[in-house]
Design a protein around this motif. Structure first.
Motif, PDB file in Angstrom:
ATOM      1  N   GLY A 180       0.845  -1.137  -0.175  1.00 39.04           N
ATOM      2  CA  GLY A 180      -0.143   0.093  -0.110  1.00 39.04           C
ATOM      3  C   GLY A 180       0.924   1.322  -0.026  1.00 39.04           C
ATOM      4  O   GLY A 180       0.378   2.467  -0.448  1.00 39.04           O
ATOM      5  N   ASP A 181       2.155   1.219   0.318  1.00 42.82           N
ATOM      6  CA  ASP A 181       2.864   2.500   0.458  1.00 42.82           C
ATOM      7  C   ASP A 181       4.291   2.285   0.370  1.00 42.82           C
ATOM      8  O   ASP A 181       5.287   2.767   1.084  1.00 42.82           O
ATOM      9  CB  ASP A 181       2.533   2.961   1.598  1.00 42.82           C
ATOM     10  CG  ASP A 181       2.734   4.810   1.643  1.00 42.82           C
ATOM     11  OD1 ASP A 181       3.103   5.138   0.683  1.00 42.82           O
ATOM     12  OD2 ASP A 181       2.915   5.447   2.626  1.00 42.82           O
ATOM     13  N   LEU A 182       4.802   0.931  -0.277  1.00 40.18           N
ATOM     14  CA  LEU A 182       6.151   0.780  -0.380  1.00 40.18           C
ATOM     15  C   LEU A 182       6.841   1.490  -1.393  1.00 40.18           C
ATOM     16  O   LEU A 182       6.789   1.006  -2.459  1.00 40.18           O
ATOM     17  CB  LEU A 182       6.433  -0.786  -0.500  1.00 40.18           C
ATOM     18  CG  LEU A 182       7.648  -1.276  -0.046  1.00 40.18           C
ATOM     19  CD1 LEU A 182       7.633  -2.896  -0.090  1.00 40.18           C
ATOM     20  CD2 LEU A 182       8.905  -0.690  -0.617  1.00 40.18           C
ATOM     21  N   TRP A 183       7.572   2.614  -0.770  1.00 43.47           N
ATOM     22  CA  TRP A 183       8.525   3.465  -1.682  1.00 43.47           C
ATOM     23  C   TRP A 183       9.419   4.049  -1.190  1.00 43.47           C
ATOM     24  O   TRP A 183       9.857   3.675   0.107  1.00 43.47           O
ATOM     25  CB  TRP A 183       7.511   4.420  -2.789  1.00 43.47           C
ATOM     26  CG  TRP A 183       8.320   4.936  -3.873  1.00 43.47           C
ATOM     27  CD1 TRP A 183       8.562   5.976  -4.247  1.00 43.47           C
ATOM     28  CD2 TRP A 183       8.287   4.204  -5.108  1.00 43.47           C
ATOM     29  NE1 TRP A 183       9.075   6.015  -5.520  1.00 43.47           N
ATOM     30  CE2 TRP A 183       9.032   4.996  -6.167  1.00 43.47           C
ATOM     31  CE3 TRP A 183       8.526   2.511  -5.203  1.00 43.47           C
ATOM     32  CZ2 TRP A 183       9.516   4.110  -7.317  1.00 43.47           C
ATOM     33  CZ3 TRP A 183       8.930   2.248  -6.465  1.00 43.47           C
ATOM     34  CH2 TRP A 183       9.375   2.911  -7.581  1.00 43.47           C
ATOM     35  N   ILE A 184      10.223   5.057  -1.656  1.00 41.22           N
ATOM     36  CA  ILE A 184      11.433   5.504  -0.961  1.00 41.22           C
ATOM     37  C   ILE A 184      10.853   6.043   0.376  1.00 41.22           C
ATOM     38  O   ILE A 184      11.832   5.793   1.279  1.00 41.22           O
ATOM     39  CB  ILE A 184      11.978   7.006  -1.960  1.00 41.22           C
ATOM     40  CG1 ILE A 184      12.285   6.225  -3.075  1.00 41.22           C
ATOM     41  CG2 ILE A 184      12.901   7.322  -1.025  1.00 41.22           C
ATOM     42  CD1 ILE A 184      12.495   7.178  -4.154  1.00 41.22           C
ATOM     43  N   PRO A 185       9.906   6.682   0.787  1.00 38.12           N
ATOM     44  CA  PRO A 185       9.850   7.184   2.150  1.00 38.12           C
ATOM     45  C   PRO A 185       9.697   6.106   3.114  1.00 38.12           C
ATOM     46  O   PRO A 185      10.042   6.482   4.228  1.00 38.12           O
ATOM     47  CB  PRO A 185       8.478   8.026   2.066  1.00 38.12           C
ATOM     48  CG  PRO A 185       8.355   8.380   0.683  1.00 38.12           C
ATOM     49  CD  PRO A 185       8.902   7.311  -0.082  1.00 38.12           C
ATOM     50  N   ASN A 186       9.266   4.990   2.672  1.00 38.16           N
ATOM     51  CA  ASN A 186       9.101   3.910   3.909  1.00 38.16           C
ATOM     52  C   ASN A 186      10.006   2.928   3.686  1.00 38.16           C
ATOM     53  O   ASN A 186       9.632   1.511   3.967  1.00 38.16           O
ATOM     54  CB  ASN A 186       7.758   3.457   3.572  1.00 38.16           C
ATOM     55  CG  ASN A 186       6.681   4.453   4.097  1.00 38.16           C
ATOM     56  OD1 ASN A 186       6.932   5.363   4.886  1.00 38.16           O
ATOM     57  ND2 ASN A 186       5.669   4.433   3.314  1.00 38.16           N
TER      58      ASN A 186
END
Length: 313
Positions: A209-215
């Protein structure tokens, strides 16, 4: 206890706990009083603290006091989905204590172990091998998407028997921010009209659901941590945020994501679904921008949505 919180204007979405509340939740979770609690910046949803318990440092995450329907119960979805992230458990923080009773504070909260490395944003800027980073992300996302579920939707509910029902539910949730939602209504109409195309997806897969650079967390060139899966769900892998981000800037280092993840399908049905998923993501981005008070960025979102709707039609 040494206590540091971030000063925010009255009415801000994120609200700090009081020092006495931090002491109370640490007492419940660990039976001891913290030495210090320092609120961390960088996030825009939960309120997060680095807590020193005297020889042990942990992370305290506290859900917001209010949220839109699409963002409600995020921490509960994260907790419910956690066992299914076992294939990447070595990258994720350990959950130490969870309290959803609202006895001590009127919000959900959880304690987790602290990951090593540096923040994804900081580490990414220093990377010499950015394609290598995206290959790592592609491999991690591929592993997550390999986990199979039984029903579509949110881990803590509601769940749905078909993918089209889950998508229509999400579109409905995106329409309660008090903004002009005529374009989102059309997205819902088009999704319902083409439910058969959506229901070609018959097997729910795990989405972060939110796996990208910030996480992520980085140690040099290597991803050593993945966190913040409170937007997790069961659905079509092509609908995940990682896929949206990987395809958003073609011709850049992001293209390396597909080397390890695998190339997306180019069938007419898959291409149409991909456009619909972009519309759903744009709706979620609009709500986040509205919540953050970024009013000057919202008109561009409507313009992007108009282009996607032209594709869907």
């Amino acid at each position: 206890m040494r206590y540091e919180s971030i000063t925010r204007p009255d009415g801000a979405f994120q609200q700090a706990l009081t020092a006495s509340q931090v002491v109370a939740v640490c007492g419940r979770g660990f039976g001891r009083k913290p030495v210090s609690a320092v609120e961390l910046g960088g996030g825009s949803f939960n309120t997060t603290y680095r807590v020193d318990l005297g020889g042990e440092t942990v992370i305290l995450r506290v859900a917001p006091a209010r949220s839109y329907r699409i963002e409600r119960d995020f921490m509960r979805h994260e907790h419910a989905s956690l066992p299914f992230f076992a294939p990447i458990a070595d990258l994720m923080p350990r959950t130490l204590f969870v309290d959803f009773t609202h006895d001590l504070v009127p919000r959900d909260y959880t304690f987790q172990t602290m990951l090593g490395g540096v923040s994804g944003a900081e580490g990414f800027r220093a990377l010499a091998d950015k394609p290598g980073f995206f290959r790592q992300v592609g491999e991690i996302v591929r592993v997550v998407h390999g986990v199979r579920g039984e029903r579509f939707g949110r881990p803590a509910g509601p769940t749905h028997a078909t993918w089209s029902e889950a998508v229509l539910s999400t579109v409905e949730f995106l329409r309660d921010a008090g903004l002009d939602d005529s374009d989102m209504r059309e997205v819902g109409v088009l999704a319902a009209k083409n439910s058969a195309v959506l229901d070609e997806i018959t097997e729910p897969r795990l989405l972060h659901g939110d796996l990208w650079i910030p996480n992520v967390r980085l140690d040099g060139e290597r991803i050593v941590g993945v966190f913040d899966h409170d937007r997790a769900s069961w659905g079509d892998p092509a609908a995940d945020w990682s896929i949206y981000e990987a395809g958003r800037k073609p011709g850049t280092a992001r293209d390396a994501f597909w080397d390890t993840y695998g190339r997306p399908s180019t069938s007419p049905s898959a291409v149409w679904r991909s456009a619909l998923y972009r519309a759903v993501h744009l709706g979620a981005v609009r709500i986040e921008r509205h919540r953050l008070g970024l009013a000057d960025t919202i008109p561009a979102n409507y313009e992007d949505m108009a282009r996607v709707l032209a594709e869907l039609r």
